[in-house]
Design a protein around this motif. Structure first.
Motif, PDB file in Angstrom:
ATOM      1  N   GLU A  36       0.896  -1.167   0.097  1.00 59.89           N
ATOM      2  CA  GLU A  36      -0.075  -0.016   0.129  1.00 59.89           C
ATOM      3  C   GLU A  36       0.911   1.239  -0.023  1.00 59.89           C
ATOM      4  N   TYR A  37       0.526   2.271  -0.803  1.00 64.01           N
ATOM      5  CA  TYR A  37       1.122   3.509  -1.301  1.00 64.01           C
ATOM      6  C   TYR A  37       0.574   4.675  -0.952  1.00 64.01           C
ATOM      7  N   ALA A  38       0.814   5.599   0.106  1.00 70.26           N
ATOM      8  CA  ALA A  38       0.158   6.728   0.047  1.00 70.26           C
ATOM      9  C   ALA A  38       0.755   7.947  -0.440  1.00 70.26           C
ATOM     10  N   GLU A  39       0.199   8.485  -1.382  1.00 74.04           N
ATOM     11  CA  GLU A  39       0.987   9.681  -2.070  1.00 74.04           C
ATOM     12  C   GLU A  39       0.578  10.886  -1.452  1.00 74.04           C
ATOM     13  N   ILE A  40       1.535  11.535  -0.765  1.00 72.77           N
ATOM     14  CA  ILE A  40       1.548  12.935  -0.260  1.00 72.77           C
ATOM     15  C   ILE A  40       2.472  13.831  -0.540  1.00 72.77           C
ATOM     16  N   HIS A  41       2.291  15.176  -0.608  1.00 73.82           N
ATOM     17  CA  HIS A  41       3.144  15.964  -1.289  1.00 73.82           C
ATOM     18  C   HIS A  41       4.435  16.222  -0.413  1.00 73.82           C
ATOM     19  N   ASP A  42       5.561  16.475  -1.223  1.00 74.27           N
ATOM     20  CA  ASP A  42       6.913  16.729  -0.420  1.00 74.27           C
ATOM     21  C   ASP A  42       6.532  17.970   0.372  1.00 74.27           C
ATOM     22  N   SER A  43       7.759  18.136   1.206  1.00 76.76           N
ATOM     23  CA  SER A  43       7.672  19.488   2.143  1.00 76.76           C
ATOM     24  C   SER A  43       8.795  20.071   2.327  1.00 76.76           C
ATOM     25  N   VAL A  44       8.786  21.250   2.794  1.00 79.74           N
ATOM     26  CA  VAL A  44      10.001  22.061   3.174  1.00 79.74           C
ATOM     27  C   VAL A  44       9.832  22.759   4.813  1.00 79.74           C
ATOM     28  N   SER A  45      10.881  22.791   5.351  1.00 79.78           N
ATOM     29  CA  SER A  45      11.000  23.342   6.580  1.00 79.78           C
ATOM     30  C   SER A  45      12.119  24.288   6.791  1.00 79.78           C
ATOM     31  N   LEU A  86       9.311  23.545  13.187  1.00 77.43           N
ATOM     32  CA  LEU A  86       9.938  24.573  12.344  1.00 77.43           C
ATOM     33  C   LEU A  86       9.012  24.946  11.417  1.00 77.43           C
ATOM     34  N   CYS A  87       8.857  26.189  10.908  1.00 74.81           N
ATOM     35  CA  CYS A  87       8.105  26.792  10.020  1.00 74.81           C
ATOM     36  C   CYS A  87       8.182  25.791   8.605  1.00 74.81           C
ATOM     37  N   SER A  88       6.952  25.287   8.374  1.00 76.83           N
ATOM     38  CA  SER A  88       6.986  24.135   7.235  1.00 76.83           C
ATOM     39  C   SER A  88       5.786  24.461   6.289  1.00 76.83           C
ATOM     40  N   GLY A  89       5.953  23.833   5.022  1.00 79.39           N
ATOM     41  CA  GLY A  89       4.860  23.974   4.158  1.00 79.39           C
ATOM     42  C   GLY A  89       5.062  22.778   3.085  1.00 79.39           C
ATOM     43  N   LEU A  90       3.756  22.615   2.563  1.00 82.91           N
ATOM     44  CA  LEU A  90       3.765  21.694   1.319  1.00 82.91           C
ATOM     45  C   LEU A  90       4.132  22.042   0.247  1.00 82.91           C
ATOM     46  N   MET A  91       4.648  21.190  -0.792  1.00 84.77           N
ATOM     47  CA  MET A  91       4.987  21.534  -1.987  1.00 84.77           C
ATOM     48  C   MET A  91       3.884  21.235  -2.991  1.00 84.77           C
ATOM     49  N   ASP A  92       3.060  22.082  -2.829  1.00 83.70           N
ATOM     50  CA  ASP A  92       1.649  21.827  -3.561  1.00 83.70           C
ATOM     51  C   ASP A  92       1.360  23.064  -4.541  1.00 83.70           C
ATOM     52  N   LYS A  93       2.247  24.214  -4.525  1.00 80.73           N
ATOM     53  CA  LYS A  93       1.958  25.237  -5.451  1.00 80.73           C
ATOM     54  C   LYS A  93       2.814  25.572  -6.559  1.00 80.73           C
ATOM     55  N   ASN A  94       3.286  24.632  -7.154  1.00 81.03           N
ATOM     56  CA  ASN A  94       4.171  24.759  -8.194  1.00 81.03           C
ATOM     57  C   ASN A  94       5.211  25.752  -7.958  1.00 81.03           C
ATOM     58  N   SER A  96       9.133  26.560  -6.358  1.00 80.94           N
ATOM     59  CA  SER A  96      10.529  26.000  -5.930  1.00 80.94           C
ATOM     60  C   SER A  96      10.427  25.572  -4.376  1.00 80.94           C
ATOM     61  N   GLU A  97      11.585  24.814  -4.213  1.00 78.85           N
ATOM     62  CA  GLU A  97      11.745  24.516  -2.569  1.00 78.85           C
ATOM     63  C   GLU A  97      11.955  25.900  -1.712  1.00 78.85           C
ATOM     64  N   ALA A 130       7.298   7.660   1.216  1.00 72.80           N
ATOM     65  CA  ALA A 130       8.427   8.032   0.946  1.00 72.80           C
ATOM     66  C   ALA A 130       8.559   9.413   0.564  1.00 72.80           C
ATOM     67  N   THR A 131       8.079  10.230   1.297  1.00 69.13           N
ATOM     68  CA  THR A 131       7.823  11.741   0.986  1.00 69.13           C
ATOM     69  C   THR A 131       9.233  12.615   1.288  1.00 69.13           C
ATOM     70  N   LYS A 132       9.518  13.573   0.343  1.00 68.14           N
ATOM     71  CA  LYS A 132      10.793  14.367   0.650  1.00 68.14           C
ATOM     72  C   LYS A 132      10.534  15.408   1.369  1.00 68.14           C
ATOM     73  N   GLN A 133      11.496  15.844   2.399  1.00 68.13           N
ATOM     74  CA  GLN A 133      11.601  16.974   3.190  1.00 68.13           C
ATOM     75  C   GLN A 133      12.761  17.747   2.965  1.00 68.13           C
ATOM     76  N   THR A 134      12.809  19.130   2.678  1.00 69.55           N
ATOM     77  CA  THR A 134      14.145  19.614   2.517  1.00 69.55           C
ATOM     78  C   THR A 134      13.976  20.756   3.480  1.00 69.55           C
ATOM     79  N   PHE A 135      15.466  20.962   4.539  1.00 69.02           N
ATOM     80  CA  PHE A 135      15.395  21.868   5.350  1.00 69.02           C
ATOM     81  C   PHE A 135      16.269  22.844   5.040  1.00 69.02           C
ATOM     82  N   PHE A 136      15.829  24.409   5.513  1.00 71.99           N
ATOM     83  CA  PHE A 136      16.483  25.487   5.350  1.00 71.99           C
ATOM     84  C   PHE A 136      16.939  26.045   6.663  1.00 71.99           C
ATOM     85  N   TYR A 137      17.889  27.122   6.626  1.00 75.24           N
ATOM     86  CA  TYR A 137      18.156  27.713   7.751  1.00 75.24           C
ATOM     87  C   TYR A 137      18.323  29.231   7.181  1.00 75.24           C
TER      88      TYR A 137
END
Length: 197
Positions: A36-45, A86-94, A96-97, A130-137
């Motif tokens: 079973e696979y759940a497709e979920i948006h990648d995100s940034v924090s 952390l301040c975070s959000g989904l990659m759902d608006k086309n 860039s990270e 297997a969602t991807k999350q990219t972290f920034f500072y």
């Protein structure tokens, strides 16, 4: 939080704008595998640090899945349903990270940030999505505050300044619900800037 004031209704949903469920079947080395696979948006924090206040800026917000799980399992907490993140959000608006991170910082905290430093990229929930999350500072100060923040669509986000000298105690306090990624980003910061956590 007084749970007597909470009225939970649970309904099964057939279609979600955030999650799509699939069953994947494949044959590998002559053996059929079903998963079973759940497709979920990648995100940034983004880890935000206020140099003048010598504090990290986190967001405190209610997370309904956490609240539901705590109530269902009769788990008590002085911060019932609330997380510190952390301040975070989904990659759902086309976007860039970096564009997504900058937009989320403004929406959630009211700070207008231009410069971001990438910390790392990780994948989570490997067995289900297997969602991807990219972290920034980013560093912030009061001159960059152009809005009140608080999030959108009923997010009810509060700003939480954590002095750096209290970071270890905060990470070890189970009453503050936080994701493991927060601890990683703290360690990255303390290593990069030569502080001891």
């Amino acid at each position: 939080m007084d749970t007597s004031m909470i009225n939970l209704r649970i309904n099964e949903i057939k279609k979600s704008k955030y999650i799509k469920l699939y069953n994947i079947n494949l044959i590998k080395n002559g053996k059929e595998i079903s998963w079973e696979y759940a497709e979920i948006h990648d995100s940034v924090s983004t880890l935000l640090y206020d140099e003048n206040k010598k504090s990290f800026l986190l967001v405190k917000q209610i997370r309904i899945p956490l609240l539901y799980k705590q109530i269902k399992n009769n788990i008590s907490s002085k911060n019932l349903g609330y997380t510190y993140e952390l301040c975070s959000g989904l990659m759902d608006k086309n976007l860039s990270e970096k564009e997504t991170a900058i937009e989320e910082i403004l929406e959630e905290t009211g700070f207008c940030v231009k410069n971001l430093e990438k910390i790392a990229t990780f994948h989570s929930a490997l067995g289900t999505s297997a969602t991807k999350q990219t972290f920034f500072y980013a560093q912030i100060d009061d001159s960059m505050k152009i809005g009140k923040g608080g999030g959108i669509d009923g997010e009810e986000i509060e700003l939480f300044y954590l002095p750096i000298e209290n970071a270890r105690e905060f990470l070890n306090d189970d009453d503050y619900i936080k994701p493991a990624s927060l601890g990683y980003c703290f360690m990255w910061w303390f290593d990069k800037f030569g502080f001891r956590l």
